[in-house]
Design a protein around this motif. Sequence first.
Motif, mmCIF file in Angstrom:
data_model
loop_
_atom_site.group_PDB
_atom_site.id
_atom_site.type_symbol
_atom_site.label_atom_id
_atom_site.label_comp_id
_atom_site.label_asym_id
_atom_site.label_seq_id
_atom_site.Cartn_x
_atom_site.Cartn_y
_atom_site.Cartn_z
ATOM 1 N N VAL A 31 0.839 -1.205 0.000
ATOM 2 C CA VAL A 31 0.000 0.000 0.000
ATOM 3 C C VAL A 31 0.873 1.252 0.000
ATOM 4 N N THR A 32 1.871 1.290 0.881
ATOM 5 C CA THR A 32 2.733 2.473 0.957
ATOM 6 C C THR A 32 3.513 2.665 -0.347
ATOM 7 N N THR A 33 3.958 1.567 -0.947
ATOM 8 C CA THR A 33 4.676 1.647 -2.221
ATOM 9 C C THR A 33 3.759 2.191 -3.313
ATOM 10 N N LEU A 51 3.081 8.217 2.435
ATOM 11 C CA LEU A 51 2.393 7.384 3.411
ATOM 12 C C LEU A 51 3.396 6.443 4.058
ATOM 13 N N THR A 52 3.276 6.260 5.363
ATOM 14 C CA THR A 52 4.149 5.327 6.086
ATOM 15 C C THR A 52 3.279 4.361 6.903
ATOM 16 N N LYS A 53 3.898 3.302 7.398
ATOM 17 C CA LYS A 53 3.188 2.346 8.251
ATOM 18 C C LYS A 53 2.624 3.050 9.485
ATOM 19 N N THR A 54 3.416 3.951 10.064
ATOM 20 C CA THR A 54 2.975 4.680 11.254
ATOM 21 C C THR A 54 1.727 5.507 10.953
ATOM 22 N N MET A 55 1.715 6.156 9.789
ATOM 23 C CA MET A 55 0.545 6.948 9.402
ATOM 24 C C MET A 55 -0.694 6.066 9.305
ATOM 25 N N ILE A 56 -0.557 4.935 8.623
ATOM 26 C CA ILE A 56 -1.698 4.028 8.456
ATOM 27 C C ILE A 56 -2.206 3.563 9.820
ATOM 28 N N ASN A 57 -1.290 3.203 10.709
ATOM 29 C CA ASN A 57 -1.694 2.764 12.052
ATOM 30 C C ASN A 57 -2.405 3.887 12.812
ATOM 31 N N ASN A 58 -1.920 5.122 12.643
ATOM 32 C CA ASN A 58 -2.560 6.268 13.297
ATOM 33 C C ASN A 58 -3.960 6.518 12.740
ATOM 34 N N TYR A 59 -4.118 6.361 11.446
ATOM 35 C CA TYR A 59 -5.435 6.559 10.840
ATOM 36 C C TYR A 59 -6.429 5.526 11.384
ATOM 37 N N ALA A 60 -5.975 4.286 11.499
ATOM 38 C CA ALA A 60 -6.849 3.237 12.035
ATOM 39 C C ALA A 60 -7.157 3.500 13.515
ATOM 40 N N GLU A 76 -10.984 -0.374 -1.403
ATOM 41 C CA GLU A 76 -11.727 0.649 -0.673
ATOM 42 C C GLU A 76 -10.857 1.313 0.392
ATOM 43 N N HIS A 77 -9.988 0.539 1.020
ATOM 44 C CA HIS A 77 -9.029 1.143 1.954
ATOM 45 C C HIS A 77 -8.168 2.177 1.231
ATOM 46 N N ILE A 78 -7.719 1.824 0.052
ATOM 47 C CA ILE A 78 -6.839 2.729 -0.695
ATOM 48 C C ILE A 78 -7.584 3.993 -1.109
ATOM 49 N N LEU A 79 -8.836 3.848 -1.510
ATOM 50 C CA LEU A 79 -9.633 5.038 -1.856
ATOM 51 C C LEU A 79 -9.756 5.968 -0.652
ATOM 52 N N LEU A 80 -10.006 5.411 0.517
ATOM 53 C CA LEU A 80 -10.080 6.234 1.727
ATOM 54 C C LEU A 80 -8.735 6.878 2.047
ATOM 55 N N LEU A 81 -7.656 6.125 1.862
ATOM 56 C CA LEU A 81 -6.322 6.677 2.119
ATOM 57 C C LEU A 81 -6.015 7.856 1.203
ATOM 58 N N ILE A 82 -6.506 7.806 -0.013
ATOM 59 C CA ILE A 82 -6.301 8.931 -0.940
ATOM 60 C C ILE A 82 -7.055 10.164 -0.436
ATOM 61 N N PHE A 83 -8.301 9.969 -0.015
ATOM 62 C CA PHE A 83 -9.052 11.090 0.565
ATOM 63 C C PHE A 83 -8.324 11.647 1.788
ATOM 64 N N ILE A 84 -7.867 10.758 2.670
ATOM 65 C CA ILE A 84 -7.155 11.190 3.882
ATOM 66 C C ILE A 84 -5.920 11.993 3.516
ATOM 67 N N TYR A 85 -5.214 11.553 2.484
ATOM 68 C CA TYR A 85 -3.987 12.244 2.070
ATOM 69 C C TYR A 85 -4.264 13.719 1.775
ATOM 70 N N TYR A 86 -5.373 13.987 1.113
ATOM 71 C CA TYR A 86 -5.685 15.377 0.771
ATOM 72 C C TYR A 86 -6.270 16.163 1.945
ATOM 73 N N PHE A 87 -6.991 15.492 2.824
ATOM 74 C CA PHE A 87 -7.611 16.180 3.949
ATOM 75 C C PHE A 87 -6.660 16.441 5.116
ATOM 76 N N LYS A 88 -5.646 15.602 5.291
ATOM 77 C CA LYS A 88 -4.869 15.626 6.532
ATOM 78 C C LYS A 88 -4.111 16.932 6.758
ATOM 79 N N ASN A 89 -3.785 17.654 5.686
ATOM 80 C CA ASN A 89 -3.075 18.923 5.859
ATOM 81 C C ASN A 89 -4.028 20.092 6.101
ATOM 82 N N LEU A 90 -5.309 19.799 6.049
ATOM 83 C CA LEU A 90 -6.304 20.867 6.201
ATOM 84 C C LEU A 90 -7.147 20.703 7.456
#
Length: 199
Positions: A31-33, A51-60, A76-90
């Motif tokens: 996933v991170t790759t 994305l890092t393993k630590t980030m994924i664990n924190n999101y969960a 579906e996890h990856i789709l959510l991770l993409i949304f999170i990527y854009y939202f997390k800085n805001l």
Amino acid sequence: MYKRQILKHLESFQHIKPETIPNIDLYMDQVTTFMDEHLKDTKRYPEDKVLTKTMINNYAKNNLLPAPNKKKYTREHILLLIFIYYFKNLLSFHDIEQLFRPITEKHFNRPEDMPLEDIYKEIFDQEESELSRIKTDIMDKYEHAQSAFADKDLDPEDLEYLRLFSWICGLSFDVYLKKQVIEQLIDDLTETDPGKKKK
């Protein structure tokens, strides 16, 4: 110079197409790759990690992302991770959790309802159509900033900097106001579900 660089950067914006996401479940390293490869152009610095393993664990841990199934992550996890990527800085984790809760409850791994992939496609289709308007707005702010301090007796270097500062302030004020609106909308969303208000 700045104008040309900004336009070039905006032209390079591309989101991850759903068809590029593997149809098989992935382990965390995969996933991170995948995310690093497909979002590398959005990084500010080359050494940044998308994305890092630590980030994924924190999101969960913060209920932004449902738990994997036997250590594997679905499309579906990856789709959510993409949304999170854009939202997390805001937005804060709490705000993202509030925003995502109806999505994860009604559309994550629920084939009887609208698939999460359909929601993703609809959202990013809208974003693509908005890009032209956003570019125009950014350039309008640039032109406005270029007329700032016209009546001041400043050396050219200082004038260039102050006009850049003015442009950044105009862009920042826009982002600040929109962030206020987004937070209010999320607060209103929480208010409609009294059992899930922030503690």
